[in-house]
Every structure is written in C-alpha cells, then in structure tokens.
Design a protein around this motif. Structure first.
Motif, PDB file in Angstrom:
ATOM      1  N   ASP A  44       0.804  -1.224   0.000  1.00 43.30           N
ATOM      2  CA  ASP A  44       0.000   0.000   0.000  1.00 43.30           C
ATOM      3  C   ASP A  44       0.839   1.277   0.000  1.00 43.30           C
ATOM      4  O   ASP A  44       0.282   2.380  -0.065  1.00 43.30           O
ATOM      5  N   LEU A  45       2.158   1.153   0.084  1.00 47.51           N
ATOM      6  CA  LEU A  45       3.003   2.344   0.055  1.00 47.51           C
ATOM      7  C   LEU A  45       2.741   3.154  -1.215  1.00 47.51           C
ATOM      8  O   LEU A  45       2.499   2.581  -2.290  1.00 47.51           O
ATOM      9  N   PRO A  46       2.798   4.473  -1.134  1.00 41.05           N
ATOM     10  CA  PRO A  46       2.694   5.272  -2.362  1.00 41.05           C
ATOM     11  C   PRO A  46       3.924   5.042  -3.238  1.00 41.05           C
ATOM     12  O   PRO A  46       4.974   4.629  -2.741  1.00 41.05           O
ATOM     13  N   TRP A  47       3.772   5.282  -4.520  1.00 44.15           N
ATOM     14  CA  TRP A  47       4.873   5.103  -5.462  1.00 44.15           C
ATOM     15  C   TRP A  47       5.478   6.454  -5.825  1.00 44.15           C
ATOM     16  O   TRP A  47       4.838   7.494  -5.685  1.00 44.15           O
ATOM     17  N   VAL A  48       6.703   6.422  -6.308  1.00 40.38           N
ATOM     18  CA  VAL A  48       7.332   7.631  -6.831  1.00 40.38           C
ATOM     19  C   VAL A  48       7.799   7.337  -8.256  1.00 40.38           C
ATOM     20  O   VAL A  48       8.394   6.290  -8.525  1.00 40.38           O
ATOM     21  N   LYS A  49       7.484   8.239  -9.168  1.00 40.33           N
ATOM     22  CA  LYS A  49       7.826   8.017 -10.570  1.00 40.33           C
ATOM     23  C   LYS A  49       9.329   8.162 -10.786  1.00 40.33           C
ATOM     24  O   LYS A  49       9.965   9.067 -10.247  1.00 40.33           O
ATOM     25  N   VAL A  50       9.893   7.264 -11.563  1.00 41.42           N
ATOM     26  CA  VAL A  50      11.311   7.325 -11.921  1.00 41.42           C
ATOM     27  C   VAL A  50      11.443   8.230 -13.138  1.00 41.42           C
ATOM     28  O   VAL A  50      10.928   7.915 -14.217  1.00 41.42           O
ATOM     29  N   GLU A  51      12.123   9.334 -12.957  1.00 40.16           N
ATOM     30  CA  GLU A  51      12.239  10.323 -14.032  1.00 40.16           C
ATOM     31  C   GLU A  51      13.496  10.129 -14.876  1.00 40.16           C
ATOM     32  O   GLU A  51      13.535  10.534 -16.035  1.00 40.16           O
ATOM     33  N   SER A  52      14.528   9.517 -14.292  1.00 42.41           N
ATOM     34  CA  SER A  52      15.793   9.347 -15.018  1.00 42.41           C
ATOM     35  C   SER A  52      15.736   8.139 -15.945  1.00 42.41           C
ATOM     36  O   SER A  52      15.163   7.100 -15.600  1.00 42.41           O
TER      37      SER A  52
END
Length: 237
Positions: A44-52
C-alpha cells in the motif's frame, strides 16, 4: 565450522513439551498475521515516478531500466556491493545472492523480473560471477548515477561532511558502498515507479539459510552479524 553441542537446556516430559509448543504456536500465529499485515502495508506504500532514463552496462551491451523488466510488470533490483577496483564482491551480498537462482525459477513465472546492480564496471565482476556459479542477470551502473540516487553508494567527500540519507534516515556511514534492494513497477504506458526499498536488517527476509538456522537450538550462533560466514566455495569442509 563449530560443532560444539548446544548449552545445557531445560528438559521436560512430552506432555509439558506439547503444552509449551502450544503456547509458542499462538505466538507464531500472531507473528504470521503481523507479517501478512506488514506485507499488505508494504504493497500500500505510495509510489514515486522514476524520471531518469538509466542505462546500464550488461553482458550484451547497454540495457535500460525499462528493458530490465524483460516483458514483466515488476522488477526487483538487488544493490550488490561491488565497487570499482574490488577483487571480489561483498560476502554478505553473496550470501543473499546464493538464494536467488532457485527462487527466480518461480517468481519469474509470476510477473517478477530480477537483476543485481553494482557500481564496478561489468568486466570487473564477470569472473567472480562465474566463480560463484550464478546465472541471474547482473549489470553495471558505472556509467550512471543509479547507485547514488538509490542510497547505496556515497562519494568520499559526502561521507566526510557528516550524516547522509540512508535507510530513510540521516546517519553517519563508514563505507562508500551499502547493500540494499529496490522494487519497481511499470505501467501499460511504460512509466516506471519505485514502489519499495529496503536496507540493512530489512534484507534478512531474502536469506533462506537464516530462516533454517532460526529454527535450531543454536539459532544463528553469531558473535556479530554474519561473523561465521564465508563465500560458499571457501568452506573447508
């Protein structure tokens, strides 16, 4: 290998042993339920988008982070400690990776890809991988910032300045390389997200041998973390 008998311990009748085992079973069930709840919280943790757009050095040439998914929607990255110039890899990371190939026969058929990533150039750890007999994919991040971005490699000047961000807290580290694990997912549009990372004792979950040892009278029988450990090809017996 030490073969001394376990220290003298309480000995009881079979009926008393069954009663004690029944009490322990309740604690084990509580632990199982707590572990299931923790696993759900992890998902259930929020995700973070990988920008690199990370590109790694692989045995067949450059390979992007997206390509490491190998047609699957989930990717586990093990941050293996192998810095440029090292003669061999981290013994603790090797302990973890000794468990990978058998397990991945199953999870790769359940929509999960796996790769180990190290900061050393690819050529520097190929012979070591062969010596260990591993067949999982292992790539180099020597030409990108991946290790630094994911909190497993630090520049000497960073460490000299004081605490750095590691394992979700600011702390003082003594080594430039640290072990860890990161998990990613990729959506239908090709966007990649970081879903989870773990470091330090969090990696115990990956070590099946410890689970066996924890069932025995002597347990892990360590004077310090992994104090008894050796590379699997260096045990004398």
């Amino acid at each position: 290998m030490t073969t001394e008998a376990p220290a003298q311990h309480q000995v009881v009748s079979l009926s008393e042993w069954i009663a004690a085992g029944k009490d322990l079973l309740q604690k084990e069930k509580e632990f199982t339920r707590a572990r299931d709840a923790l696993s759900a919280a992890r998902r259930d943790l929020p995700w973070v988008k990988v920008e690199s757009d990370y590109v790694f050095e692989g045995p067949d040439g450059p390979v992007s982070l997206s390509e490491l998914f190998d047609g699957r929607s989930q990717l586990i990255v093990y941050h293996y400690m192998y810095a440029p110039g090292w003669d061999e890899g981290c013994i603790g990371c090797s302990f973890v990776c000794d468990h990978v190939d058998s397990a991945r026969q199953h999870f790769e058929h359940h929509d999960v890809a796996y790769v180990a990533v190290s900061r050393a150039p690819l050529a520097e750890f190929q012979e070591f991988k062969k010596r260990m007999g591993w067949s999982f994919r292992w790539v180099s991040s020597a030409k990108n910032s991946f290790n630094y971005d994911y909190g497993v490699s630090y520049r000497k000047e960073e460490l000299e300045k004081g605490p750095v961000l590691h394992n979700f807290t600011m702390q003082k580290l003594s080594g430039e390389e640290q072990p860890g694990l990161s998990v990613f997912t990729k959506d239908a549009d090709g966007n990649i997200y970081r879903t989870y990372s773990s470091y330090e004792r969090g990696l115990d979950l990956l070590i099946g041998a410890y689970n066996y040892l924890d069932l025995t009278p002597k347990g892990r029988n360590e004077t310090g973390p992994m104090s008894w450990l050796n590379f699997h090809d260096r045990y004398e017996d």
